[in-house]
Design a protein around this motif. Structure first.
Motif, PDB file in Angstrom:
ATOM      1  N   THR A   1       0.861  -1.192   0.000  1.00  0.00           N
ATOM      2  CA  THR A   1       0.000   0.000   0.000  1.00  0.00           C
ATOM      3  C   THR A   1       0.892   1.235   0.000  1.00  0.00           C
ATOM      4  OG1 THR A   1      -0.082   0.249   2.380  1.00  0.00           O
ATOM      5  CG2 THR A   1      -1.755  -1.193   1.391  1.00  0.00           C
ATOM      6  N   SER A   2       0.274   2.351  -0.309  1.00  0.00           N
ATOM      7  CA  SER A   2       1.038   3.585  -0.396  1.00  0.00           C
ATOM      8  C   SER A   2       1.723   3.927   0.943  1.00  0.00           C
ATOM      9  CB  SER A   2       0.080   4.641  -0.919  1.00  0.00           C
ATOM     10  OG  SER A   2       0.191   5.809  -0.319  1.00  0.00           O
ATOM     11  N   SER A   3       1.082   3.569   2.074  1.00  0.00           N
ATOM     12  CA  SER A   3       1.705   3.891   3.364  1.00  0.00           C
ATOM     13  C   SER A   3       2.931   3.017   3.651  1.00  0.00           C
ATOM     14  CB  SER A   3       0.697   3.834   4.505  1.00  0.00           C
ATOM     15  OG  SER A   3       0.050   2.619   4.477  1.00  0.00           O
ATOM     16  N   ASP A   4       3.099   1.900   2.917  1.00  0.00           N
ATOM     17  CA  ASP A   4       4.331   1.107   3.071  1.00  0.00           C
ATOM     18  C   ASP A   4       5.543   1.919   2.613  1.00  0.00           C
ATOM     19  OD1 ASP A   4       3.030  -1.139   4.035  1.00  0.00           O
ATOM     20  OD2 ASP A   4       2.611  -1.897   2.026  1.00  0.00           O
ATOM     21  N   PHE A   5       5.322   2.945   1.806  1.00  0.00           N
ATOM     22  CA  PHE A   5       6.423   3.812   1.362  1.00  0.00           C
ATOM     23  C   PHE A   5       6.629   4.997   2.315  1.00  0.00           C
ATOM     24  CE2 PHE A   5       5.784   1.403  -2.501  1.00  0.00           C
ATOM     25  CZ  PHE A   5       7.089   1.210  -2.938  1.00  0.00           C
ATOM     26  N   GLY A   6       6.039   4.898   3.518  1.00  0.00           N
ATOM     27  CA  GLY A   6       6.294   5.890   4.554  1.00  0.00           C
ATOM     28  C   GLY A   6       5.231   6.964   4.646  1.00  0.00           C
ATOM     29  N   GLN A   7       5.141   7.531   5.860  1.00  0.00           N
ATOM     30  CA  GLN A   7       4.214   8.635   6.108  1.00  0.00           C
ATOM     31  C   GLN A   7       4.958   9.606   7.004  1.00  0.00           C
ATOM     32  OE1 GLN A   7       1.026   5.985   7.497  1.00  0.00           O
ATOM     33  NE2 GLN A   7      -0.349   7.091   6.113  1.00  0.00           N
TER      34      GLN A   7
ATOM     35  N   HIS B   1       3.585  18.135  -2.558  1.00  0.00           N
ATOM     36  CA  HIS B   1       2.771  17.206  -1.762  1.00  0.00           C
ATOM     37  C   HIS B   1       2.055  16.203  -2.670  1.00  0.00           C
ATOM     38  CE1 HIS B   1       3.312  19.464   1.962  1.00  0.00           C
ATOM     39  NE2 HIS B   1       3.073  20.572   1.275  1.00  0.00           N
ATOM     40  N   ALA B   2       1.444  16.740  -3.736  1.00  0.00           N
ATOM     41  CA  ALA B   2       0.675  15.873  -4.634  1.00  0.00           C
ATOM     42  C   ALA B   2       1.604  14.944  -5.411  1.00  0.00           C
ATOM     43  CB  ALA B   2      -0.146  16.728  -5.594  1.00  0.00           C
ATOM     44  N   ILE B   3       2.799  15.427  -5.756  1.00  0.00           N
ATOM     45  CA  ILE B   3       3.730  14.574  -6.514  1.00  0.00           C
ATOM     46  C   ILE B   3       4.205  13.414  -5.625  1.00  0.00           C
ATOM     47  CG2 ILE B   3       5.869  14.488  -7.847  1.00  0.00           C
ATOM     48  CD1 ILE B   3       5.436  17.474  -8.529  1.00  0.00           C
ATOM     49  N   LEU B   4       4.534  13.735  -4.374  1.00  0.00           N
ATOM     50  CA  LEU B   4       4.955  12.689  -3.427  1.00  0.00           C
ATOM     51  C   LEU B   4       3.868  11.612  -3.318  1.00  0.00           C
ATOM     52  CD1 LEU B   4       6.754  11.546  -1.089  1.00  0.00           C
ATOM     53  CD2 LEU B   4       5.574  13.136   0.452  1.00  0.00           C
ATOM     54  N   LYS B   5       2.623  12.065  -3.174  1.00  0.00           N
ATOM     55  CA  LYS B   5       1.493  11.134  -3.044  1.00  0.00           C
ATOM     56  C   LYS B   5       1.379  10.278  -4.315  1.00  0.00           C
ATOM     57  CE  LYS B   5      -3.437  11.434  -1.828  1.00  0.00           C
ATOM     58  NZ  LYS B   5      -4.220  11.136  -3.003  1.00  0.00           N
ATOM     59  N   ALA B   6       1.534  10.925  -5.468  1.00  0.00           N
ATOM     60  CA  ALA B   6       1.404  10.198  -6.737  1.00  0.00           C
ATOM     61  C   ALA B   6       2.510   9.153  -6.889  1.00  0.00           C
ATOM     62  CB  ALA B   6       1.431  11.178  -7.904  1.00  0.00           C
ATOM     63  N   VAL B   7       3.732   9.494  -6.483  1.00  0.00           N
ATOM     64  CA  VAL B   7       4.846   8.538  -6.607  1.00  0.00           C
ATOM     65  C   VAL B   7       4.565   7.309  -5.736  1.00  0.00           C
ATOM     66  CG1 VAL B   7       7.320   8.160  -6.178  1.00  0.00           C
ATOM     67  CG2 VAL B   7       6.549  10.320  -7.161  1.00  0.00           C
TER      68      VAL B   7
ATOM     69  N   LEU C   1       9.982   5.770   2.392  1.00  0.00           N
ATOM     70  CA  LEU C   1      10.651   4.615   2.981  1.00  0.00           C
ATOM     71  C   LEU C   1      11.053   3.673   1.845  1.00  0.00           C
ATOM     72  CD1 LEU C   1      11.073   3.997   5.961  1.00  0.00           C
ATOM     73  CD2 LEU C   1       8.977   2.643   5.898  1.00  0.00           C
ATOM     74  N   CYS C   2      12.293   3.760   1.397  1.00  0.00           N
ATOM     75  CA  CYS C   2      12.832   2.855   0.374  1.00  0.00           C
ATOM     76  C   CYS C   2      14.325   3.162   0.303  1.00  0.00           C
ATOM     77  CB  CYS C   2      12.140   3.057  -0.984  1.00  0.00           C
ATOM     78  SG  CYS C   2      12.314   4.683  -1.695  1.00  0.00           S
ATOM     79  N   ASN C   3      15.055   2.538  -0.621  1.00  0.00           N
ATOM     80  CA  ASN C   3      16.468   2.900  -0.781  1.00  0.00           C
ATOM     81  C   ASN C   3      16.535   4.320  -1.326  1.00  0.00           C
ATOM     82  OD1 ASN C   3      17.597   0.107  -0.393  1.00  0.00           O
ATOM     83  ND2 ASN C   3      16.233  -0.253  -2.122  1.00  0.00           N
ATOM     84  N   LEU C   4      17.521   5.082  -0.902  1.00  0.00           N
ATOM     85  CA  LEU C   4      17.645   6.434  -1.455  1.00  0.00           C
ATOM     86  C   LEU C   4      19.076   6.925  -1.406  1.00  0.00           C
ATOM     87  CD1 LEU C   4      17.825   9.184   0.691  1.00  0.00           C
ATOM     88  CD2 LEU C   4      15.852   7.963   1.550  1.00  0.00           C
TER      89      LEU C   4
END
Ligand SMILES: Cc1ncc(C[n+]2csc(CCOP(=O)(O)OP(=O)(O)O)c2C)c(N)n1
Ligand code: SF4
Length: 284
Positions: A3-9, A21-27, A58-61
């Motif tokens: 889910t999108s929240s697995d990529f952090g909140q 904000h909207a771009i982050l959500k879309a990614v 939340l991923c490699n960066l």
């Protein structure tokens, strides 16, 4: 299921109303919708407000120097071709400081996704004209208006043989999610230039300015037609076309030239000492 929240909140430091904000959500939604695991994704950025995006995921960066997202992303992709590598950048960072890396990456056609958050201004450093600011537009640092002609990222990418060229708008998030997903799936270099308002420093290209103009490309556009794409890429006025301007997979990705990358991440491949020894002998 991812889910999108697995990529952090995370809490962000962006202004309320900023297009980031909207771009982050879309990614996040794009990656979750493709069932990508955070461990299989690597976000790479330089410096700027847009470049903070990986900090909020939340991923490699890897957060590198201003303008240097693409060479780092290229190295990461070559070392570990299994990762989905996404470079995120502002228009200044990518088309200004990173301009030559942009040209080189398009020409190489390495299998990366590049998302440029294009607010037509230098946001983090408080509103100087960027390469995409319109000629004559006044800014904090250009009170008499910007003198230079604006850089045209989409036409430039097309002229260099890019296989995937798209334009999005932060105010059309559902559409943006699908653009990002198609870009990530594209086997080669994929550019998505995303128009976004900077509510604090760009008083011309506001959310409503873009909303009035951004028009989704319909089925009458053939994304395989390079000349049509070139014409659309130069359309900037009452109507600004958004969508996939061009897609072509004829050119194989850069990595295809290196069979040694086929077995997987370089870190997992042990070198053949016999081969190494014979190479060393040629220099003896
Ligand atoms: C080599 C170098 N030059 C200049 C800077 C200062 N600097 C930091 S962020 C930035 C502008 C960022 O603008 P942009 O890439 O458009 O992103 P935004 O903040 O608008 O998202 C500048 C000029 C720097 N850090 N390094
Ligand atoms: S200054 Fe502009 S780009 Fe930076 S967070 Fe605020 S609105 Fe966004």
């Amino acid at each position: 299921m991812v889910t999108s929240s697995d990529f952090g909140q995370f809490e962000t430091a962006w202004c309320p109303g900023c297009g980031n904000h909207a771009i982050l959500k879309a990614v996040k939604e794009a990656l979750a919708g493709m069932d990508k695991q955070p461990r299989d994704v690597c976000l790479v950025s330089g410096i700027g407000q847009a470049a903070k995006t990986p900090h909020y995921m939340l991923c490699n960066l890897f957060n590198g120097l201003h303008g240097r997202a693409l060479p780092v992303a290229t190295g990461i992709k070559l070392a570990n071709p299994g990762l989905d590598v996404i470079a995120e950048s502002g228009d200044g960072c990518m088309y200004g400081e990173g301009g030559n890396h942009f040209l080189a990456a398009v020409r190489r056609n390495i299998n990366l996704t590049l998302l440029v958050h294009n607010n037509q201004i230098y946001g983090l450093t408080k509103g100087q004209a960027s390469p995409t600011t319109a000629t004559g537009q006044t800014t904090k640092a250009q009170p008499h208006g910007a003198y230079s002609a604006p850089f045209a990222p989409l036409s430039t990418a097309l002229s260099l043989g890019a296989g995937f060229v798209a334009r999005g708008f932060s105010g059309m998030t559902e559409h943006l999610v699908s653009l990002i997903q198609t870009a990530v799936r594209h086997p080669g270099f994929a550019l998505v230039d995303i128009l976004q308002p900077c509510v604090s420093f760009n008083k011309v290209n506001t959310h409503s300015w873009y909303k009035e103009r951004c028009t989704e490309l319909d089925d009458s556009h053939d994304a395989g037609d390079w000349e049509a794409a070139m014409r659309l890429s130069m359309q900037w006025g009452e109507t600004i076309p958004v969508g996939i301007l061009y897609q072509n997979t004829d050119r194989g990705p850069f990595e295809g030239h290196f069979p040694q990358l086929e077995p997987g991440p370089l870190a997992d491949n042990s070198p053949s000492l016999t081969t190494l020894e014979s190479i060393m002998q040629t220099y003896a």
